[in-house]
Write a protein that holds these residues in place. Sequence first.
Motif, PDB file in Angstrom:
ATOM      1  N   UNK A 240       8.366  -7.242 -12.586  1.00 47.82           N
ATOM      2  CA  UNK A 240       7.262  -7.595 -11.687  1.00 47.82           C
ATOM      3  C   UNK A 240       6.870  -6.477 -10.725  1.00 47.82           C
ATOM      4  N   UNK A 241       7.823  -5.713 -10.172  1.00 50.99           N
ATOM      5  CA  UNK A 241       7.378  -4.593  -9.308  1.00 50.99           C
ATOM      6  C   UNK A 241       6.550  -3.552 -10.057  1.00 50.99           C
ATOM      7  N   UNK A 242       6.853  -3.346 -11.336  1.00 57.03           N
ATOM      8  CA  UNK A 242       6.069  -2.397 -12.115  1.00 57.03           C
ATOM      9  C   UNK A 242       4.659  -2.926 -12.367  1.00 57.03           C
ATOM     10  N   UNK A 243       4.541  -4.220 -12.611  1.00 54.93           N
ATOM     11  CA  UNK A 243       3.217  -4.812 -12.799  1.00 54.93           C
ATOM     12  C   UNK A 243       2.408  -4.712 -11.510  1.00 54.93           C
ATOM     13  N   UNK A 244       3.033  -4.962 -10.387  1.00 46.59           N
ATOM     14  CA  UNK A 244       2.337  -4.861  -9.098  1.00 46.59           C
ATOM     15  C   UNK A 244       1.926  -3.424  -8.821  1.00 46.59           C
ATOM     16  N   UNK A 245       2.811  -2.456  -9.110  1.00 51.43           N
ATOM     17  CA  UNK A 245       2.479  -1.042  -8.912  1.00 51.43           C
ATOM     18  C   UNK A 245       1.304  -0.632  -9.789  1.00 51.43           C
ATOM     19  N   UNK A 246       1.310  -1.046 -11.039  1.00 50.52           N
ATOM     20  CA  UNK A 246       0.198  -0.732 -11.936  1.00 50.52           C
ATOM     21  C   UNK A 246      -1.099  -1.342 -11.458  1.00 50.52           C
ATOM     22  N   UNK A 247      -1.023  -2.584 -10.978  1.00 49.73           N
ATOM     23  CA  UNK A 247      -2.227  -3.247 -10.460  1.00 49.73           C
ATOM     24  C   UNK A 247      -2.764  -2.502  -9.234  1.00 49.73           C
ATOM     25  N   UNK A 248      -1.876  -2.083  -8.349  1.00 51.65           N
ATOM     26  CA  UNK A 248      -2.325  -1.372  -7.146  1.00 51.65           C
ATOM     27  C   UNK A 248      -2.964  -0.026  -7.489  1.00 51.65           C
ATOM     28  N   UNK A 249      -2.373   0.701  -8.430  1.00 53.56           N
ATOM     29  CA  UNK A 249      -2.937   2.002  -8.816  1.00 53.56           C
ATOM     30  C   UNK A 249      -4.320   1.845  -9.430  1.00 53.56           C
ATOM     31  N   UNK A 250      -4.458   0.912 -10.354  1.00 49.85           N
ATOM     32  CA  UNK A 250      -5.745   0.733 -11.005  1.00 49.85           C
ATOM     33  C   UNK A 250      -6.769   0.080 -10.081  1.00 49.85           C
ATOM     34  N   UNK A 251      -6.310  -0.762  -9.163  1.00 49.10           N
ATOM     35  CA  UNK A 251      -7.206  -1.399  -8.211  1.00 49.10           C
ATOM     36  C   UNK A 251      -7.779  -0.376  -7.229  1.00 49.10           C
ATOM     37  N   UNK A 252      -6.992   0.619  -6.852  1.00 54.03           N
ATOM     38  CA  UNK A 252      -7.487   1.659  -5.947  1.00 54.03           C
ATOM     39  C   UNK A 252      -8.606   2.468  -6.591  1.00 54.03           C
ATOM     40  N   UNK A 253      -8.542   2.646  -7.909  1.00 53.53           N
ATOM     41  CA  UNK A 253      -9.586   3.396  -8.596  1.00 53.53           C
ATOM     42  C   UNK A 253     -10.869   2.604  -8.752  1.00 53.53           C
ATOM     43  N   UNK A 254     -10.748   1.294  -8.889  1.00 55.47           N
ATOM     44  CA  UNK A 254     -11.931   0.460  -9.098  1.00 55.47           C
ATOM     45  C   UNK A 254     -12.860   0.543  -7.893  1.00 55.47           C
ATOM     46  N   UNK A 255     -12.305   0.581  -6.689  1.00 53.97           N
ATOM     47  CA  UNK A 255     -13.138   0.599  -5.492  1.00 53.97           C
ATOM     48  C   UNK A 255     -13.899   1.915  -5.337  1.00 53.97           C
ATOM     49  N   UNK A 256     -13.447   2.978  -5.983  1.00 52.74           N
ATOM     50  CA  UNK A 256     -14.203   4.233  -5.950  1.00 52.74           C
ATOM     51  C   UNK A 256     -15.482   4.150  -6.772  1.00 52.74           C
ATOM     52  N   UNK A 257     -15.487   3.326  -7.803  1.00 52.10           N
ATOM     53  CA  UNK A 257     -16.619   3.276  -8.717  1.00 52.10           C
ATOM     54  C   UNK A 257     -17.529   2.093  -8.512  1.00 52.10           C
ATOM     55  N   UNK A 258     -17.158   1.154  -7.650  1.00 58.30           N
ATOM     56  CA  UNK A 258     -18.025   0.008  -7.372  1.00 58.30           C
ATOM     57  C   UNK A 258     -19.120   0.414  -6.396  1.00 58.30           C
ATOM     58  N   UNK A 259     -20.334  -0.099  -6.580  1.00 57.13           N
ATOM     59  CA  UNK A 259     -21.382   0.215  -5.609  1.00 57.13           C
ATOM     60  C   UNK A 259     -21.103  -0.458  -4.276  1.00 57.13           C
ATOM     61  N   UNK A 260     -21.514   0.169  -3.231  1.00 55.18           N
ATOM     62  CA  UNK A 260     -21.244  -0.356  -1.881  1.00 55.18           C
ATOM     63  C   UNK A 260     -22.161  -1.477  -1.524  1.00 55.18           C
TER      64      UNK A 260
END
Length: 63
Positions: free
Chosen positions: A43-63
């Motif tokens: 579960x910590x690895x799944x959470x870490x993966x989610x956090x890493x990919x979630x941080x990238x999504x906010x860079x590409x979403x329109x404001x």
Amino acid sequence: MGNWLNNIANTIKSYWNVTMIAVGALSLLLGIVFVPVPMVPGWPLIILGWLCLNALIYDYLPA
């Protein structure tokens, strides 16, 4: 003079994005594999993966 600085910043950002995608994907993959294994917590690895990919999504979403 600021053009070369922008080029360096863009290069660092692209390397950072590739690193975050690699760490996120690897963490999600290992987490999914290790969840059924009782000796290794997945579960910590799944959470870490989610956090890493979630941080990238906010860079590409329109404001």
